[in-house]
Design a protein around this motif. Sequence first.
Motif, mmCIF file in Angstrom:
data_model
loop_
_atom_site.group_PDB
_atom_site.id
_atom_site.type_symbol
_atom_site.label_atom_id
_atom_site.label_comp_id
_atom_site.label_asym_id
_atom_site.label_seq_id
_atom_site.Cartn_x
_atom_site.Cartn_y
_atom_site.Cartn_z
ATOM 1 N N VAL A 113 0.834 -1.201 0.000
ATOM 2 C CA VAL A 113 0.000 0.000 0.000
ATOM 3 C C VAL A 113 0.870 1.253 0.000
ATOM 4 O O VAL A 113 0.585 2.222 -0.713
ATOM 5 N N ASN A 114 1.932 1.256 0.784
ATOM 6 C CA ASN A 114 2.813 2.424 0.812
ATOM 7 C C ASN A 114 3.401 2.722 -0.561
ATOM 8 O O ASN A 114 3.608 3.883 -0.924
ATOM 9 N N ALA A 115 3.694 1.671 -1.323
ATOM 10 C CA ALA A 115 4.262 1.859 -2.656
ATOM 11 C C ALA A 115 3.203 2.252 -3.681
ATOM 12 O O ALA A 115 3.493 2.974 -4.639
ATOM 13 N N ARG A 116 1.976 1.785 -3.478
ATOM 14 C CA ARG A 116 0.925 1.979 -4.478
ATOM 15 C C ARG A 116 0.291 3.361 -4.425
ATOM 16 O O ARG A 116 -0.044 3.942 -5.466
ATOM 17 N N ILE A 117 0.089 3.904 -3.226
ATOM 18 C CA ILE A 117 -0.682 5.137 -3.067
ATOM 19 C C ILE A 117 0.244 6.355 -3.086
ATOM 20 O O ILE A 117 1.305 6.356 -2.470
ATOM 21 N N GLY A 138 -5.833 5.825 -6.308
ATOM 22 C CA GLY A 138 -4.378 5.823 -6.206
ATOM 23 C C GLY A 138 -3.794 6.972 -5.423
ATOM 24 O O GLY A 138 -2.569 7.081 -5.313
ATOM 25 N N PHE A 139 -4.657 7.825 -4.826
ATOM 26 C CA PHE A 139 -4.188 8.981 -4.078
ATOM 27 C C PHE A 139 -4.880 9.030 -2.718
ATOM 28 O O PHE A 139 -6.042 8.636 -2.590
ATOM 29 N N ASP A 141 -4.324 10.519 1.822
ATOM 30 C CA ASP A 141 -3.441 10.915 2.908
ATOM 31 C C ASP A 141 -3.440 9.817 3.962
ATOM 32 O O ASP A 141 -3.924 8.714 3.717
ATOM 33 N N CYS A 142 -2.867 10.088 5.138
ATOM 34 C CA CYS A 142 -2.484 9.009 6.048
ATOM 35 C C CYS A 142 -3.615 8.046 6.388
ATOM 36 O O CYS A 142 -3.444 6.824 6.317
ATOM 37 N N GLU A 143 -4.800 8.571 6.742
ATOM 38 C CA GLU A 143 -5.880 7.662 7.118
ATOM 39 C C GLU A 143 -6.342 6.800 5.950
ATOM 40 O O GLU A 143 -6.769 5.653 6.132
ATOM 41 N N ASP A 144 -6.226 7.336 4.725
ATOM 42 C CA ASP A 144 -6.665 6.585 3.548
ATOM 43 C C ASP A 144 -5.755 5.383 3.292
ATOM 44 O O ASP A 144 -6.224 4.305 2.915
ATOM 45 N N TYR A 145 -4.452 5.568 3.490
ATOM 46 C CA TYR A 145 -3.523 4.436 3.402
ATOM 47 C C TYR A 145 -3.952 3.329 4.367
ATOM 48 O O TYR A 145 -3.988 2.148 4.007
ATOM 49 N N GLN A 146 -4.239 3.730 5.605
ATOM 50 C CA GLN A 146 -4.532 2.727 6.637
ATOM 51 C C GLN A 146 -5.877 2.037 6.388
ATOM 52 O O GLN A 146 -6.026 0.837 6.674
ATOM 53 N N LEU A 147 -6.850 2.771 5.869
ATOM 54 C CA LEU A 147 -8.136 2.149 5.545
ATOM 55 C C LEU A 147 -7.967 1.070 4.480
ATOM 56 O O LEU A 147 -8.577 -0.007 4.560
ATOM 57 N N LYS A 149 -5.207 -0.622 3.880
ATOM 58 C CA LYS A 149 -4.502 -1.747 4.499
ATOM 59 C C LYS A 149 -5.472 -2.624 5.281
ATOM 60 O O LYS A 149 -5.413 -3.861 5.210
ATOM 61 N N ARG A 150 -6.380 -1.997 6.014
ATOM 62 C CA ARG A 150 -7.342 -2.789 6.779
ATOM 63 C C ARG A 150 -8.239 -3.597 5.845
ATOM 64 O O ARG A 150 -8.511 -4.773 6.104
#
Length: 233
Positions: A113-117, A138-139, A141-147, A149-150
Amino acid sequence: MTHAVVQDVAETALALSAPRWRAVAGRLGRACSFGLVGTILMLGGASTQAGTKPALPEDGLVVESGGEVRPVAAWTAMCARMPDECAVDTREPAVIPLNTALWRTLTSVNRRVNARIKPITDQAHWGVVDRWEYPDDGFGDCEDYQLLKRRMLVERGLPRRALRMTVVIDEIGEGHAVLMVRTDRGDFILDNKTNAVLSWRRTGYAYIKREGQDSERWVSLNGGASPTVTANR
């Protein structure tokens, strides 16, 4: 994490009555930080090369939770749009056993996810100061990455109840969102700022609040006290 969320974090921290939070809260003011830390780290110095069995962490400590607190306003708005994202199924385990297979899954999902977003503020992305949303374009911020991943971890069979969205103050005094995975070896953090899956104590963050595990209410963490161990970055 936008200015609106930062302000919400500051208000929560002040309500928890730790005097030093008054100084910290005054420094909050910009969107959550982006960018990845260079190399992929593993707890305990374990190798990530193919075929090498990773060493499991031996932390064993959990973040102390307290009373109920107000959730992030943008989280509440997200729940109105996507109620399943916020629902708590108390039949699921609140803590999961950490084994080699799970550790590989956590580190893989975090890296992918860190690489993709690609990072972008909510103001630039949505035209609002704060919005919690899946970064399906594909874009985010921090909470969106974590959502994301979950969602990926749930698709791999992990119980949502053990995967809690969490609000922290980061290493430079700014509001930030991470994903907390609650295991029998302690609480571990998935974060867009590093590819390492770290024990909460090693992140260098101050833990403010997270989603509860028995209802849709949020709970305070550590009484507002800052962790004493700083992560290697």
